[in-house]
Scaffold this motif. Structure first.
Motif, PDB file in Angstrom:
ATOM      1  N   MET A   1       8.999  -1.288  10.282  1.00  0.00           N
ATOM      2  CA  MET A   1       8.846  -2.710  10.002  1.00  0.00           C
ATOM      3  C   MET A   1      10.204  -3.386   9.765  1.00  0.00           C
ATOM      4  O   MET A   1      11.063  -2.846   9.067  1.00  0.00           O
ATOM      5  CB  MET A   1       7.949  -2.918   8.769  1.00  0.00           C
ATOM      6  CG  MET A   1       6.568  -2.293   8.897  1.00  0.00           C
ATOM      7  SD  MET A   1       5.667  -2.749  10.399  1.00  0.00           S
ATOM      8  CE  MET A   1       5.526  -4.513  10.243  1.00  0.00           C
TER       9      MET A   1
ATOM     10  N   ASP B   1       6.902   9.656   3.433  1.00  0.00           N
ATOM     11  CA  ASP B   1       5.777   9.031   2.729  1.00  0.00           C
ATOM     12  C   ASP B   1       4.958   8.264   3.771  1.00  0.00           C
ATOM     13  O   ASP B   1       5.069   7.040   3.889  1.00  0.00           O
ATOM     14  CB  ASP B   1       6.327   8.093   1.638  1.00  0.00           C
ATOM     15  CG  ASP B   1       5.225   7.495   0.783  1.00  0.00           C
ATOM     16  OD1 ASP B   1       4.097   8.022   0.800  1.00  0.00           O
ATOM     17  OD2 ASP B   1       5.506   6.504   0.081  1.00  0.00           O
TER      18      ASP B   1
ATOM     19  N   LYS C   1       5.883   3.643  -3.867  1.00  0.00           N
ATOM     20  CA  LYS C   1       6.055   4.685  -4.879  1.00  0.00           C
ATOM     21  C   LYS C   1       6.735   4.165  -6.150  1.00  0.00           C
ATOM     22  O   LYS C   1       7.196   4.965  -6.975  1.00  0.00           O
ATOM     23  CB  LYS C   1       6.874   5.852  -4.279  1.00  0.00           C
ATOM     24  CG  LYS C   1       6.126   6.595  -3.181  1.00  0.00           C
ATOM     25  CD  LYS C   1       4.888   7.305  -3.737  1.00  0.00           C
ATOM     26  CE  LYS C   1       3.951   7.812  -2.659  1.00  0.00           C
ATOM     27  NZ  LYS C   1       3.154   6.769  -1.988  1.00  0.00           N
TER      28      LYS C   1
ATOM     29  N   ILE D   1       0.849  -1.193   0.000  1.00  0.00           N
ATOM     30  CA  ILE D   1       0.000   0.000   0.000  1.00  0.00           C
ATOM     31  C   ILE D   1       0.885   1.244   0.000  1.00  0.00           C
ATOM     32  O   ILE D   1       1.739   1.387   0.875  1.00  0.00           O
ATOM     33  CB  ILE D   1      -0.907   0.069   1.254  1.00  0.00           C
ATOM     34  CG1 ILE D   1      -1.705  -1.219   1.436  1.00  0.00           C
ATOM     35  CG2 ILE D   1      -1.847   1.256   1.177  1.00  0.00           C
ATOM     36  CD1 ILE D   1      -2.439  -1.289   2.781  1.00  0.00           C
TER      37      ILE D   1
ATOM     38  N   SER E   1      10.990  -4.057   6.087  1.00  0.00           N
ATOM     39  CA  SER E   1      11.492  -2.863   5.380  1.00  0.00           C
ATOM     40  C   SER E   1      12.982  -2.688   5.631  1.00  0.00           C
ATOM     41  O   SER E   1      13.734  -2.291   4.740  1.00  0.00           O
ATOM     42  CB  SER E   1      10.780  -1.598   5.877  1.00  0.00           C
ATOM     43  OG  SER E   1       9.440  -1.630   5.499  1.00  0.00           O
TER      44      SER E   1
ATOM     45  N   ALA F   1       9.901   6.774  13.341  1.00  0.00           N
ATOM     46  CA  ALA F   1      10.456   7.999  12.764  1.00  0.00           C
ATOM     47  C   ALA F   1      10.536   9.097  13.822  1.00  0.00           C
ATOM     48  O   ALA F   1      11.550   9.795  13.938  1.00  0.00           O
ATOM     49  CB  ALA F   1       9.563   8.447  11.610  1.00  0.00           C
TER      50      ALA F   1
ATOM     51  N   LEU G   1      12.255   8.581   5.289  1.00  0.00           N
ATOM     52  CA  LEU G   1      11.892   8.373   6.697  1.00  0.00           C
ATOM     53  C   LEU G   1      10.900   7.225   6.940  1.00  0.00           C
ATOM     54  O   LEU G   1      10.844   6.677   8.027  1.00  0.00           O
ATOM     55  CB  LEU G   1      11.313   9.681   7.261  1.00  0.00           C
ATOM     56  CG  LEU G   1      11.163   9.767   8.755  1.00  0.00           C
ATOM     57  CD1 LEU G   1      12.499   9.622   9.464  1.00  0.00           C
ATOM     58  CD2 LEU G   1      10.505  11.076   9.163  1.00  0.00           C
ATOM     59  N   MET G   2      10.116   6.880   5.928  1.00  0.00           N
ATOM     60  CA  MET G   2       9.177   5.748   6.071  1.00  0.00           C
ATOM     61  C   MET G   2       9.309   4.948   4.793  1.00  0.00           C
ATOM     62  O   MET G   2       8.479   5.022   3.895  1.00  0.00           O
ATOM     63  CB  MET G   2       7.765   6.275   6.284  1.00  0.00           C
ATOM     64  CG  MET G   2       7.700   7.189   7.483  1.00  0.00           C
ATOM     65  SD  MET G   2       6.054   7.590   7.995  1.00  0.00           S
ATOM     66  CE  MET G   2       6.418   8.844   9.233  1.00  0.00           C
TER      67      MET G   2
ATOM     68  N   THR H   1       9.064  -0.409   0.978  1.00  0.00           N
ATOM     69  CA  THR H   1       9.760  -1.383   0.120  1.00  0.00           C
ATOM     70  C   THR H   1      11.173  -0.936  -0.222  1.00  0.00           C
ATOM     71  O   THR H   1      11.917  -1.669  -0.881  1.00  0.00           O
ATOM     72  CB  THR H   1       9.011  -1.554  -1.207  1.00  0.00           C
ATOM     73  OG1 THR H   1       8.972  -0.264  -1.859  1.00  0.00           O
ATOM     74  CG2 THR H   1       7.597  -2.047  -1.005  1.00  0.00           C
TER      75      THR H   1
ATOM     76  N   TYR I   1       0.113  -0.883   8.788  1.00  0.00           N
ATOM     77  CA  TYR I   1       0.987  -1.756   8.002  1.00  0.00           C
ATOM     78  C   TYR I   1       1.343  -3.021   8.782  1.00  0.00           C
ATOM     79  O   TYR I   1       1.455  -4.106   8.221  1.00  0.00           O
ATOM     80  CB  TYR I   1       2.252  -0.996   7.577  1.00  0.00           C
ATOM     81  CG  TYR I   1       1.970  -0.065   6.416  1.00  0.00           C
ATOM     82  CD1 TYR I   1       1.299   1.136   6.624  1.00  0.00           C
ATOM     83  CD2 TYR I   1       2.337  -0.400   5.128  1.00  0.00           C
ATOM     84  CE1 TYR I   1       0.998   1.979   5.566  1.00  0.00           C
ATOM     85  CE2 TYR I   1       2.045   0.441   4.064  1.00  0.00           C
ATOM     86  CZ  TYR I   1       1.371   1.628   4.282  1.00  0.00           C
ATOM     87  OH  TYR I   1       1.064   2.447   3.231  1.00  0.00           O
TER      88      TYR I   1
ATOM     89  N   ALA J   1      11.874   1.328  -2.341  1.00  0.00           N
ATOM     90  CA  ALA J   1      11.943   1.691  -3.772  1.00  0.00           C
ATOM     91  C   ALA J   1      12.541   3.091  -3.938  1.00  0.00           C
ATOM     92  O   ALA J   1      13.388   3.317  -4.804  1.00  0.00           O
ATOM     93  CB  ALA J   1      10.549   1.635  -4.390  1.00  0.00           C
ATOM     94  N   VAL J   2      12.120   4.024  -3.090  1.00  0.00           N
ATOM     95  CA  VAL J   2      12.627   5.404  -3.207  1.00  0.00           C
ATOM     96  C   VAL J   2      14.095   5.450  -2.762  1.00  0.00           C
ATOM     97  O   VAL J   2      14.938   6.063  -3.423  1.00  0.00           O
ATOM     98  CB  VAL J   2      11.754   6.379  -2.378  1.00  0.00           C
ATOM     99  CG1 VAL J   2      12.326   7.788  -2.414  1.00  0.00           C
ATOM    100  CG2 VAL J   2      10.316   6.374  -2.897  1.00  0.00           C
TER     101      VAL J   2
END
Ligand SMILES: C[S@@+](CC[C@H](N)C(=O)[O-])C[C@H]1O[C@@H](n2cnc3c(N)ncnc32)[C@H](O)[C@@H]1O
Length: 361
Positions: free
Chosen positions: A57, A240, A9, A6, A60, A225, A33-34, A37, A248, A39-40
């Motif tokens: 998590m 994000d 990005k 969910i 993560s 965070a 900061l969050m 996955t 989550y 990806a960023v």
């Protein structure tokens, strides 16, 4: 299926990177900061930024380590027990297998066993705390997960793999579990009937690993965070946050169990692990403000870029009203394909916002 996370990005990376590149020159330090996955985080590293990735998590944490910390291919030098199965795989391959491929081949051939995943999360199982079995995985795949995860634990505990190789194998197991899971979107529920994807035998695949000569440029932390903010100093912090009430920790409980390598009590029909220790304030309207305030006031950073959504718990006006107390704002927006799970009645697209906050000195 890949990773259906969910708010990930993955599909709008270019928009986020483009905005960041107009604010901070390459080589600058960015906190994701969050990171979810990662990806960023991975894309920022590729661009040439120094990255700190944070999330509550554990899964993560492993994804982010894989995205940020490899500076050479994993050597798996310490693995002494490869077994015959790897030789069989090697014979079928035209090229010599890399050390990583050899380890993956071995894990794919460990003898399936009826353990925790089989008992709690397959239709053949008999959960400790529920009246009926939970259909998250085919019985065969749940047994494969049990066998592979216990072999990864063994390799790590016996010092045959180092911590980064351990993160990589956990990451691979999570990706394989995502492909084989009998779910519609998240792990909040399983489907009554096994779907075709879930009937295919679960296999680990070697992940593409980003390798750059940037030792020591990145770091990965696990935790809240708002609690870690005071330890972070960076040129820009990308935030994000969750937009909705869906926690989550509850929706991805199975991935967390794979990442933590434990066997928690699985509770109720959905078999959730006790997840309150990873409860996010950003999923509760009244608590968002306090957590955001702590981050803006305690982090050594004066540029924040916040992703938010039309669907969010706060409206854009509420968010702007609140954020403008901390500094000057610039808001940009774009249309975005909605994450679909069970909420099929919603429109397929929504507006996403990127809010730049320049903190008042
Ligand atoms: C929208 S997702 C981030 C998606 C990510 N940008 C990606 O591309 O995969 C929100 C993330 O915030 C994390 N999270 C929620 N509350 C948090 C908190 N207080 N501290 C750290 N992470 C948090 C969740 O675990 C989740 O991974």
């Amino acid at each position: 299926m890949g990773y259906r996370y969910i708010g990930a990005k993955t599909k709008v990376l270019n928009k986020v990177l483009d905005r960041i590149s107009h604010l901070i020159p390459l080589g600058g330090s960015i906190c994701d900061l969050m990171c979810g996955t990662a990806a960023v985080s991975g894309a920022l590293r590729k661009e040439g930024y120094r990255v700190t990735a944070i999330d509550i998590m554990t899964f993560s944490y492993h994804h982010a380590r894989v995205a940020l910390l490899f500076t050479k291919p994993p050597a798996f030098q310490g693995v002494t027990e490869l077994g015959d199965t790897y030789s069989a795989t090697q014979q079928r391959s035209l090229y010599p297998l890399s050390a990583y491929e050899r380890v993956i081949a071995t894990l794919n051939h460990v003898e399936p066993k009826s353990g925790y995943f089989w008992r709690e999360y397959s239709m053949e199982g008999c959960p400790n705390n529920a009246m009926r079995p939970r259909n998250y995985f085919s019985a065969e795949n749940a047994k494969r997960i049990d066998a592979i995860r216990s072999r990864i634990v063994y390799l790590h505990q016996t010092g045959q793999i180092n911590d980064l190789e351990h993160s990589l194998l956990i990451h691979d197991l999570i990706m394989a579990a995502n492909d084989a899971a009998n779910i519609a979107g998240t792990y909040g529920h399983y489907l009554a009937k096994l779907i075709d994807r879930a009937k295919i035998p679960l296999v680990l695949k070697p992940s593409p690993i980003a390798i750059y000569d940037d030792l020591g440029c990145h770091s990965v932390l696990k935790g809240y965070a708002e609690n870690l903010a005071s330890d972070v100093e960076c040129d820009l912090c990308y935030i994000d946050p969750p937009y909705k009430k869906r926690q989550y920790a509850a929706n991805y409980h199975i991935l967390e169990t794979l990442a933590r390598e434990d066997e928690p009590e699985a509770i109720g029909i959905s078999g959730l692990r006790p997840w309150r220790d990873q409860y996010s304030n950003f999923c509760t309207r009244t608590k968002i403000y306090t957590s955001f305030s702590k981050i803006f006031t305690e982090m050594k950073c004066s540029n924040f870029l916040i992703s938010y959504s039309e669907d969010g718990l706060l409206s854009l006006d509420e968010l702007i009203d609140f954020l403008s107390k901390f500094g000057k704002l610039e808001v940009s927006e774009f249309r975005y394909k909605r994450f679909k799970s069970n909420e099929t009645k919603l429109s397929p697209e929504l507006t996403e916002y990127l809010i730049y906050l320049k903190i008042n000195n």
